[in-house]
Motif scaffolding. Structure first.
Motif, short mmCIF file in Angstrom:
data_model
loop_
_atom_site.label_atom_id
_atom_site.label_comp_id
_atom_site.label_asym_id
_atom_site.label_seq_id
_atom_site.Cartn_x
_atom_site.Cartn_y
_atom_site.Cartn_z
N ARG A 31 21.40 78.57 -18.45
CA ARG A 31 21.13 78.66 -19.89
C ARG A 31 21.94 77.62 -20.66
NH1 ARG A 31 20.84 83.91 -18.28
NH2 ARG A 31 23.00 84.44 -18.79
N LEU A 32 23.17 77.38 -20.26
CA LEU A 32 24.00 76.38 -20.94
C LEU A 32 23.46 74.97 -20.75
CD1 LEU A 32 27.55 77.78 -20.12
CD2 LEU A 32 26.45 77.73 -22.36
N VAL A 33 22.87 74.72 -19.58
CA VAL A 33 22.37 73.38 -19.26
C VAL A 33 20.90 73.21 -19.67
CG1 VAL A 33 21.95 71.77 -17.35
CG2 VAL A 33 24.04 73.12 -17.40
N GLY A 34 20.16 74.33 -19.71
CA GLY A 34 18.74 74.26 -20.05
C GLY A 34 17.84 74.18 -18.83
N ILE A 35 18.27 74.80 -17.74
CA ILE A 35 17.48 74.83 -16.50
C ILE A 35 17.52 76.24 -15.92
CG2 ILE A 35 17.87 72.39 -15.96
CD1 ILE A 35 20.09 73.28 -14.02
N GLY A 36 16.75 76.46 -14.88
CA GLY A 36 16.71 77.76 -14.23
C GLY A 36 17.85 77.95 -13.23
N PRO A 37 18.12 79.20 -12.87
CA PRO A 37 19.22 79.48 -11.95
C PRO A 37 19.04 78.87 -10.57
CG PRO A 37 17.97 81.48 -12.44
CD PRO A 37 17.46 80.42 -13.34
N ARG A 38 17.83 78.77 -10.09
CA ARG A 38 17.61 78.15 -8.77
C ARG A 38 17.98 76.68 -8.77
NH1 ARG A 38 13.91 81.20 -5.10
NH2 ARG A 38 13.55 83.16 -6.15
N ARG A 39 17.73 76.03 -9.89
CA ARG A 39 18.10 74.60 -10.01
C ARG A 39 19.62 74.45 -10.02
NH1 ARG A 39 19.45 70.41 -9.33
NH2 ARG A 39 18.73 68.42 -10.14
N VAL A 40 20.32 75.40 -10.64
CA VAL A 40 21.79 75.40 -10.61
C VAL A 40 22.27 75.53 -9.17
CG1 VAL A 40 23.88 76.63 -11.32
CG2 VAL A 40 22.00 76.33 -12.95
N ALA A 41 21.70 76.48 -8.44
CA ALA A 41 22.09 76.69 -7.05
C ALA A 41 21.84 75.44 -6.22
CB ALA A 41 21.33 77.88 -6.47
N ARG A 42 20.72 74.79 -6.46
CA ARG A 42 20.39 73.57 -5.71
C ARG A 42 21.41 72.48 -5.99
NH1 ARG A 42 14.98 73.12 -6.46
NH2 ARG A 42 15.14 71.80 -8.28
N ALA A 43 21.79 72.32 -7.24
CA ALA A 43 22.78 71.29 -7.59
C ALA A 43 24.10 71.57 -6.88
CB ALA A 43 22.99 71.24 -9.10
N LEU A 44 24.54 72.83 -6.92
CA LEU A 44 25.83 73.17 -6.31
C LEU A 44 25.78 73.05 -4.78
CD1 LEU A 44 26.93 76.15 -8.54
CD2 LEU A 44 27.86 73.83 -8.51
N SER A 45 24.66 73.42 -4.18
CA SER A 45 24.60 73.36 -2.71
C SER A 45 24.48 71.93 -2.21
CB SER A 45 23.44 74.20 -2.18
OG SER A 45 22.20 73.65 -2.54
N SER A 46 23.91 71.05 -3.03
CA SER A 46 23.72 69.68 -2.56
C SER A 46 24.87 68.74 -2.90
CB SER A 46 22.41 69.11 -3.12
OG SER A 46 22.51 68.95 -4.53
N GLY A 47 25.69 69.09 -3.89
CA GLY A 47 26.74 68.14 -4.24
C GLY A 47 27.86 68.72 -5.07
N GLY A 48 28.01 70.03 -5.04
CA GLY A 48 29.01 70.67 -5.88
C GLY A 48 30.36 70.88 -5.24
N GLY A 49 30.60 70.24 -4.10
CA GLY A 49 31.85 70.46 -3.39
C GLY A 49 33.10 70.06 -4.16
#
Length: 96
Positions: A31-49
Motif C-alpha cells: 500500500r505504501l509503494v502502490g503495488i500488491g503484496p505478491r509483488r512485494v514478496a517477489r522484490a524481497l525474494s529476488s533482491g532484498g538480502g
C-alpha cells in the motif's frame, strides 16, 4: 509502465524504514509503494538480502516456510514477540 527495478527499490526503501523490533506486512508495504503484496514478496525474494527482509510477515503474522527458522531467529534477536508461530501485529506492527 514502471520499471521493475524502480519498484524493487521502492520496496527496499520502505523495508529499510521498519525499525528494529517492529514488523510490517507484505500488504502494508504494498500500500505504501502502490503495488500488491505478491509483488512485494517477489522484490524481497529476488533482491532484498541487503535490507531487513525478515521484518516483513504475512497479514496473519506468520512467516514464509522457506525462511521460517532464520526469520523467526532474527525477529527473536530483536525482541519481537512470537507466539504459536505468529507475530502479534497489534503490538509490533509498522506503520502504526
Amino acid at each position: 509502465m514502471t520499471d521493475p527495478i524502480d519498484v524493487d527499490e521502492a520496496v527496499f526503501d520502505v523495508v529499510e524504514r521498519i525499525p528494529p523490533g517492529r514488523v510490517s506486512t507484505y500488504g502494508a508495504i504494498g500500500r505504501l509503494v502502490g503495488i500488491g503484496p505478491r509483488r512485494v514478496a517477489r522484490a524481497l525474494s529476488s533482491g532484498g538480502g541487503a535490507v531487513p527482509w525478515f521484518r516483513v510477515v504475512r497479514a496473519d503474522g506468520t512467516v514464509a516456510e522457506p525462511v521460517r527458522v532464520e526469520q523467526l531467529a532474527r525477529l527473536a534477536a530483536e525482541g519481537v514477540p512470537v507466539r504459536h508461530g505468529r507475530v502479534d501485529l497489534r503490538t509490533v506492527g509498522w506503520p502504526d
